[in-house]
Scaffold this motif. Structure first.
Motif, PDB file in Angstrom:
ATOM      1  N   GLY A  67      50.571  29.269  47.934  1.00 54.89           N
ATOM      2  CA  GLY A  67      49.151  29.492  47.666  1.00 54.89           C
ATOM      3  C   GLY A  67      48.921  30.372  46.461  1.00 54.89           C
ATOM      4  N   ALA A  68      49.728  31.445  46.334  1.00 50.73           N
ATOM      5  CA  ALA A  68      49.568  32.340  45.189  1.00 50.73           C
ATOM      6  C   ALA A  68      49.928  31.636  43.888  1.00 50.73           C
ATOM      7  CB  ALA A  68      50.429  33.582  45.376  1.00 50.73           C
ATOM      8  N   ALA A  69      50.974  30.782  43.926  1.00 52.58           N
ATOM      9  CA  ALA A  69      51.372  30.058  42.716  1.00 52.58           C
ATOM     10  C   ALA A  69      50.369  28.978  42.350  1.00 52.58           C
ATOM     11  CB  ALA A  69      52.761  29.448  42.916  1.00 52.58           C
ATOM     12  N   ALA A  70      49.763  28.362  43.359  1.00 46.44           N
ATOM     13  CA  ALA A  70      48.788  27.303  43.095  1.00 46.44           C
ATOM     14  C   ALA A  70      47.453  27.857  42.615  1.00 46.44           C
ATOM     15  CB  ALA A  70      48.577  26.473  44.365  1.00 46.44           C
ATOM     16  N   HIS A  71      47.124  29.081  43.006  1.00 44.03           N
ATOM     17  CA  HIS A  71      45.849  29.706  42.615  1.00 44.03           C
ATOM     18  C   HIS A  71      46.126  31.092  42.021  1.00 44.03           C
ATOM     19  CE1 HIS A  71      43.908  26.506  44.888  1.00 44.03           C
ATOM     20  NE2 HIS A  71      44.680  26.818  45.923  1.00 44.03           N
ATOM     21  N   PRO A  72      46.822  31.151  40.893  1.00 39.64           N
ATOM     22  CA  PRO A  72      47.232  32.449  40.343  1.00 39.64           C
ATOM     23  C   PRO A  72      46.063  33.332  39.922  1.00 39.64           C
ATOM     24  CG  PRO A  72      47.663  30.681  38.772  1.00 39.64           C
ATOM     25  CD  PRO A  72      47.269  30.025  40.046  1.00 39.64           C
ATOM     26  N   TRP A  73      44.999  32.716  39.351  1.00 37.18           N
ATOM     27  CA  TRP A  73      43.899  33.547  38.861  1.00 37.18           C
ATOM     28  C   TRP A  73      43.150  34.209  40.009  1.00 37.18           C
ATOM     29  CZ3 TRP A  73      44.419  35.049  34.251  1.00 37.18           C
ATOM     30  CH2 TRP A  73      44.971  34.210  33.275  1.00 37.18           C
ATOM     31  N   ARG A  74      43.050  33.521  41.135  1.00 45.04           N
ATOM     32  CA  ARG A  74      42.419  34.144  42.301  1.00 45.04           C
ATOM     33  C   ARG A  74      43.242  35.349  42.769  1.00 45.04           C
ATOM     34  NH1 ARG A  74      40.984  28.921  46.164  1.00 45.04           N
ATOM     35  NH2 ARG A  74      39.839  27.696  44.585  1.00 45.04           N
ATOM     36  N   THR A  75      44.555  35.163  42.785  1.00 44.07           N
ATOM     37  CA  THR A  75      45.435  36.259  43.225  1.00 44.07           C
ATOM     38  C   THR A  75      45.335  37.443  42.277  1.00 44.07           C
ATOM     39  OG1 THR A  75      46.951  34.590  44.117  1.00 44.07           O
ATOM     40  CG2 THR A  75      47.790  36.843  43.885  1.00 44.07           C
ATOM     41  N   LEU A  76      45.346  37.170  40.975  1.00 39.66           N
ATOM     42  CA  LEU A  76      45.247  38.255  39.998  1.00 39.66           C
ATOM     43  C   LEU A  76      43.898  38.963  40.096  1.00 39.66           C
ATOM     44  CD1 LEU A  76      46.891  36.576  36.870  1.00 39.66           C
ATOM     45  CD2 LEU A  76      47.900  38.257  38.408  1.00 39.66           C
ATOM     46  N   ALA A  77      42.830  38.195  40.311  1.00 40.42           N
ATOM     47  CA  ALA A  77      41.505  38.805  40.446  1.00 40.42           C
ATOM     48  C   ALA A  77      41.442  39.690  41.690  1.00 40.42           C
ATOM     49  CB  ALA A  77      40.434  37.715  40.515  1.00 40.42           C
ATOM     50  N   ALA A  78      42.064  39.216  42.773  1.00 42.53           N
ATOM     51  CA  ALA A  78      42.085  40.022  44.000  1.00 42.53           C
ATOM     52  C   ALA A  78      42.833  41.332  43.778  1.00 42.53           C
ATOM     53  CB  ALA A  78      42.729  39.222  45.131  1.00 42.53           C
ATOM     54  N   TRP A  79      43.948  41.268  43.061  1.00 35.52           N
ATOM     55  CA  TRP A  79      44.707  42.496  42.795  1.00 35.52           C
ATOM     56  C   TRP A  79      43.957  43.426  41.848  1.00 35.52           C
ATOM     57  CZ3 TRP A  79      48.401  45.453  44.562  1.00 35.52           C
ATOM     58  CH2 TRP A  79      49.254  44.944  45.535  1.00 35.52           C
ATOM     59  N   LEU A  80      43.261  42.858  40.881  1.00 34.87           N
ATOM     60  CA  LEU A  80      42.452  43.698  39.994  1.00 34.87           C
ATOM     61  C   LEU A  80      41.386  44.441  40.794  1.00 34.87           C
ATOM     62  CD1 LEU A  80      41.666  44.647  37.160  1.00 34.87           C
ATOM     63  CD2 LEU A  80      40.233  42.591  36.962  1.00 34.87           C
ATOM     64  N   ALA A  81      40.771  43.736  41.730  1.00 35.12           N
ATOM     65  CA  ALA A  81      39.762  44.374  42.575  1.00 35.12           C
ATOM     66  C   ALA A  81      40.387  45.467  43.440  1.00 35.12           C
ATOM     67  CB  ALA A  81      39.086  43.325  43.461  1.00 35.12           C
ATOM     68  N   VAL A  82      41.588  45.209  43.960  1.00 34.65           N
ATOM     69  CA  VAL A  82      42.270  46.216  44.786  1.00 34.65           C
ATOM     70  C   VAL A  82      42.597  47.460  43.961  1.00 34.65           C
ATOM     71  CG1 VAL A  82      44.426  46.708  46.018  1.00 34.65           C
ATOM     72  CG2 VAL A  82      43.209  44.569  46.445  1.00 34.65           C
ATOM     73  N   VAL A  83      43.103  47.254  42.745  1.00 35.25           N
ATOM     74  CA  VAL A  83      43.449  48.394  41.887  1.00 35.25           C
ATOM     75  C   VAL A  83      42.212  49.223  41.554  1.00 35.25           C
ATOM     76  CG1 VAL A  83      44.302  49.053  39.606  1.00 35.25           C
ATOM     77  CG2 VAL A  83      45.496  47.292  40.914  1.00 35.25           C
ATOM     78  N   LEU A  84      41.135  48.557  41.154  1.00 37.63           N
ATOM     79  CA  LEU A  84      39.906  49.283  40.811  1.00 37.63           C
ATOM     80  C   LEU A  84      39.344  50.021  42.018  1.00 37.63           C
ATOM     81  CD1 LEU A  84      38.140  46.645  38.513  1.00 37.63           C
ATOM     82  CD2 LEU A  84      39.357  48.725  37.819  1.00 37.63           C
ATOM     83  N   ALA A  85      39.348  49.363  43.175  1.00 39.04           N
ATOM     84  CA  ALA A  85      38.835  50.012  44.389  1.00 39.04           C
ATOM     85  C   ALA A  85      39.694  51.204  44.773  1.00 39.04           C
ATOM     86  CB  ALA A  85      38.783  49.002  45.534  1.00 39.04           C
ATOM     87  N   ALA A  86      41.012  51.054  44.627  1.00 39.12           N
ATOM     88  CA  ALA A  86      41.912  52.153  44.979  1.00 39.12           C
ATOM     89  C   ALA A  86      41.673  53.365  44.087  1.00 39.12           C
ATOM     90  CB  ALA A  86      43.363  51.689  44.873  1.00 39.12           C
ATOM     91  N   PHE A  87      41.537  53.137  42.782  1.00 36.09           N
ATOM     92  CA  PHE A  87      41.315  54.253  41.867  1.00 36.09           C
ATOM     93  C   PHE A  87      39.941  54.884  42.082  1.00 36.09           C
ATOM     94  CE2 PHE A  87      44.954  52.682  39.457  1.00 36.09           C
ATOM     95  CZ  PHE A  87      45.535  53.884  39.064  1.00 36.09           C
ATOM     96  N   ALA A  88      38.932  54.061  42.317  1.00 34.77           N
ATOM     97  CA  ALA A  88      37.592  54.602  42.546  1.00 34.77           C
ATOM     98  C   ALA A  88      37.552  55.438  43.826  1.00 34.77           C
ATOM     99  CB  ALA A  88      36.577  53.462  42.628  1.00 34.77           C
ATOM    100  N   THR A  89      38.192  54.941  44.862  1.00 36.64           N
ATOM    101  CA  THR A  89      38.202  55.670  46.136  1.00 36.64           C
ATOM    102  C   THR A  89      38.987  56.964  46.028  1.00 36.64           C
ATOM    103  OG1 THR A  89      38.116  53.538  47.285  1.00 36.64           O
ATOM    104  CG2 THR A  89      38.688  55.471  48.598  1.00 36.64           C
ATOM    105  N   SER A  90      40.138  56.914  45.356  1.00 37.27           N
ATOM    106  CA  SER A  90      40.946  58.132  45.226  1.00 37.27           C
ATOM    107  C   SER A  90      40.243  59.170  44.360  1.00 37.27           C
ATOM    108  CB  SER A  90      42.315  57.793  44.637  1.00 37.27           C
ATOM    109  OG  SER A  90      42.191  57.294  43.316  1.00 37.27           O
ATOM    110  N   ALA A  91      39.507  58.714  43.333  1.00 39.48           N
ATOM    111  CA  ALA A  91      38.773  59.660  42.495  1.00 39.48           C
ATOM    112  C   ALA A  91      37.649  60.335  43.270  1.00 39.48           C
ATOM    113  CB  ALA A  91      38.218  58.944  41.266  1.00 39.48           C
ATOM    114  N   ALA A  92      37.018  59.584  44.178  1.00 38.08           N
ATOM    115  CA  ALA A  92      35.888  60.130  44.936  1.00 38.08           C
ATOM    116  C   ALA A  92      36.328  60.928  46.154  1.00 38.08           C
ATOM    117  CB  ALA A  92      34.967  58.995  45.375  1.00 38.08           C
ATOM    118  N   LEU A  93      37.394  60.478  46.822  1.00 39.64           N
ATOM    119  CA  LEU A  93      37.763  61.078  48.103  1.00 39.64           C
ATOM    120  C   LEU A  93      39.144  61.717  48.108  1.00 39.64           C
ATOM    121  CD1 LEU A  93      36.532  58.184  50.440  1.00 39.64           C
ATOM    122  CD2 LEU A  93      35.271  60.232  49.742  1.00 39.64           C
ATOM    123  N   GLY A  94      39.911  61.570  47.028  1.00 37.05           N
ATOM    124  CA  GLY A  94      41.281  62.067  47.014  1.00 37.05           C
ATOM    125  C   GLY A  94      41.368  63.582  47.068  1.00 37.05           C
TER     126      GLY A  94
END
Length: 716
Positions: free
Chosen positions: A8-35
């Motif tokens: 699934g990840a190989a067949a839909h690589p851009w979806r997977t990359l977009a999901a990881w980009l969202a995870v990275v941004l959310a992780a940094f935003a949350t750690s900056a606010a609550l870390g």
């Protein structure tokens, strides 16, 4: 599930990359606010010194033992006596700092050119205000002295607790060297960059997770660096394993998506099992009994889980984008190999060892035991100002105090006497007893608590904190003062050292026991897991020996940026063991999975070892080389714990990938033959069956494909 995840990840690589980009941004935003912020908590309930510390906190709320303290050392480089008005003005500026409850009277050196002042805080060093602003306020207070041409350095508990900034140059060099090694492995720049990109992405999320962890518990100042070191190393290794299997399936003629699915289903399971063994080892750190070890284990565990998740999803996604560019250009063009195929070097070497296994095994064993011999002389001590870089203010303060007031002034002991119980006569007797003890050069006048319940005085040893006589002196004073508590920073560090030297055996027993059980479940054997545990212990013991010779004996301190020999940090042996045992099991699982697969197919005990090494030798060697350069990059840092861990783990990985995997494993397996895979029937029935990496069975893949096609798209 893993097969579908990879496809699934190989067949839909851009979806997977977009999901990881969202995870990275959310992780940094949350750690900056609550870390949270990082600090070292040295409250140890089981330490004998903690009793006295708690007594002082209860009866002397404004003392250094109740909160925390910082030392300020002022020195006139010209040798002229210090002016009273300059020292008094400094004391006034220190008193004006928030949370400073008291500033001691200046202690002047004999020639008057150096003054030592101690600022006492009414909150512990872990208080948020001190973590964020404490050092900056002290630096502002001493700034006028620098402008006047005087030296002013900061030492003591608060400045030492502030983490040294990371240089980052060594880590960057390590990553660049890792990239070059990957280019040699894959013959493709795209294939080389993929594992590094995946590891860095997972590490970014892991780092944000460690910051969030600091908001829920005390996290050591060194924990994020150690988590990054381990996360980067295993992240590249996990991605390398997956990419290698993906390339194998591409060469076998499978489509890109099918190769990604098969690689994730096979190598991905090894990655899951390997990360589980690392996590089990890290959880053993809780048995050390110190809160700081729990933070090391949790922080590193977060990094490992993050890079594992990135490897299982981002590798197939990026492989789907790269398509056949992961293969060398010559293969993509369909050109014939430049030279005829011949057995891999690892296979030829395994055959050589298999023909004469006993001499090879004995030679490897003697070599590892010789390297491990210095471990018997290992002496541990928590780091202090003397172990910091020569240009740091804490090291400058330490050296000034030792030169002007004596080495023991850097580590006084505090004696707490129960005045209610023994009276003033008992207090005087305790002072006389301490003053008459060998190794004590000065004793202060007792201070009585506001409620009159306690009397407290300090004793200054004739030697520095890291001296090997320290623990003996603390024990002697406690024996001679049954009605008093010997406490303070120095006795607490002594207690921690003793506790860790005893608890390491508990951690070793837990980690080895659970790992042996896991390997027995996977490989259906008794001898293979026991042999793996013994070999891991040998390589770790050898690394301990090299660490002792290099740092404690000073054999190569200059090469590592140190200007003198020093004891091994008390935090290193247990931490290094837990991490290394988990990492060594990674290679063990990867190698033995292939050997057992071949053994089950052929029944050829010796040949399966040769073919297993041939199939895995290049990947294991490459993974080990990459991990070594990453660890050596961290060994270039100035923080002693990180430097020792980076160097020690690099040595252990080198020994594990060469002497153990290339000599001891094939030699012992050749000698044991079919006994490698012996398991009593009753134990076979009790142990659940776990496969670290399923065999490449075409029937299995056909069944999976058929099942996938029959499953409605919405349910996939």
């Amino acid at each position: 599930m893993l097969h579908r995840l990879g496809k699934g990840a190989a067949a839909h690589p851009w979806r997977t990359l977009a999901a990881w980009l969202a995870v990275v941004l959310a992780a940094f935003a949350t750690s900056a606010a609550l870390g949270g912020t990082f600090h070292d908590d040295y409250d140890v309930p089981d330490a004998e010194a903690q009793v006295g510390i708690e007594q002082v906190r209860d009866h002397f709320p404004a003392s250094a033992a109740a909160g925390s303290s910082a030392q300020v050392v002022v020195h006139d480089p010209s040798g002229a006596p210090l002016a009273d008005d300059q020292v008094d003005a400094l004391a006034d500026r220190l008193r004006a700092i928030e949370h400073v409850s008291d500033v001691s009277a200046p202690r002047l050196s004999e020639d008057g050119d150096t003054a030592l002042l101690t600022a006492t805080y009414d909150v512990p060093v872990t208080h948020d205000d001190l973590v964020e602003e404490g050092l900056g306020a002290l630096e502002e207070a001493i700034a006028p002295l620098h402008e006047a041409g005087l030296r002013a350095e900061l030492g003591g508990e608060l400045p030492t607790n502030v983490p040294e900034p990371l240089g980052g140059v060594g880590e960057l060099v390590g990553v660049v060297v890792a990239l070059l090694l990957l280019v040699l492995v894959f013959g493709s720049v795209v294939g080389a960059g993929l594992p590094v990109a995946v590891a860095l992405t997972g590490l970014a999320v892991g780092s944000a997770g460690v910051t969030l962890l600091a908001a829920t518990m005390d996290v050591s100042t060194s924990a994020p660096t150690i988590a990054s070191m381990v996360g980067l190393g295993v992240g590249i290794d996990y991605a390398l394993l997956l990419v290698s299997r993906h390339v194998e399936f591409l060469r076998a003629g499978h489509s890109v998506t099918e190769a990604a699915g098969r690689a994730t289903a096979t190598a991905g399971r090894s990655v899951l099992f390997a990360s589980a063994t690392v996590l089990v080892s890290l959880m053993g750190l809780r048995l050390a009994g110190l809160p700081v070890y729990s933070s090391f284990g949790f922080a590193t565990g977060i990094a490992v889980v993050a890079v594992m998740a990135a490897a299982l999803t981002l590798v197939p996604a990026l492989a789907g984008l790269a398509k056949h560019r992961l293969l060398p250009r010559r293969e993509r063009r369909g050109e014939a190999p430049r030279r005829p195929a011949r057995p891999p070097l690892t296979a030829r070497w395994a055959a050589t060892v298999g023909r004469r296994p006993l001499p090879f095994a004995l030679a490897a064993l003697l070599f590892l035991l010789a390297l491990a011999a210095p471990t018997l002389a290992m002496r541990t001590w928590p780091q202090d100002g003397s172990s910091n870089p020569a240009d740091s203010t804490t090291r400058q303060a330490y050296d000034l105090v030792a030169a002007e007031f004596g080495a023991g002034a850097n580590g006084p002991l505090t004696v707490v006497v129960d005045r209610d119980r023994v009276g003033d006569a008992g207090v005087a007797e305790a002072v006389d007893t301490v003053r008459g003890t060998d190794g004590i050069v000065a004793v202060t006048e007792p201070a009585v608590s506001p409620d009159g319940a306690l009397a407290v005085f300090d004793a200054e040893p004739s030697f520095g904190p890291t001296d090997e006589r320290t623990t003996g002196l603390v024990d002697e004073l406690r024996e001679r003062l049954p009605d008093a508590e010997v406490t303070g920073y120095l006795p607490l560090m002594s207690d921690i050292t003793v506790m860790l030297s005893e608890r390491i055996w508990v951690v070793i027993a837990f980690v080895v026991g659970v790992s042996v059980l896991l390997l027995a479940m996977v490989f259906r054997s008794i001898l293979v897991p026991l042999k793996a545990a013994v070999m891991n212990l040998l390589s770790i013991g050898a690394a301990y020996g090299v660490l002792t010779a290099v740092f404690q004996w000073g054999w190569a301190t200059d090469l590592l940026g140190l200007d003198h020999a020093l004891p091994i940090s008390s935090w290193v042996p247990i931490l290094m063991f837990a991490i290394l045992f988990g990492l060594s099991m990674d290679y063990e699982v990867f190698l033995l999975s292939r050997i057992r697969e071949d053994w089950l197919r052929t029944g050829d005990a010796r040949g399966s070892v040769e073919r297993g090494l041939a199939a895995t030798g290049r990947v294991i060697s490459s993974a080990a080389a990459i991990m070594v350069v990453v660890f050596l990059g961290f060994a270039s840092e100035s923080v002693v714990v990180v430097k020792m861990l980076g160097f020690g783990m690099a040595v252990a990985i080198v020994l594990d990938a060469t002497v153990v995997r290339m000599v001891l494993v094939p030699a012992t397996m050749a000698m044991l033959g079919r006994w490698n895979w012996w398991l009593p029937a009753w134990l076979d029935r009790l142990l659940p069956t776990v496969q670290a990496e399923p065999a490449d069975d075409e029937t299995l893949w056909d069944e999976l494909d058929a099942l996938d096609e029959q499953t409605p798209a919405g349910a996939r």
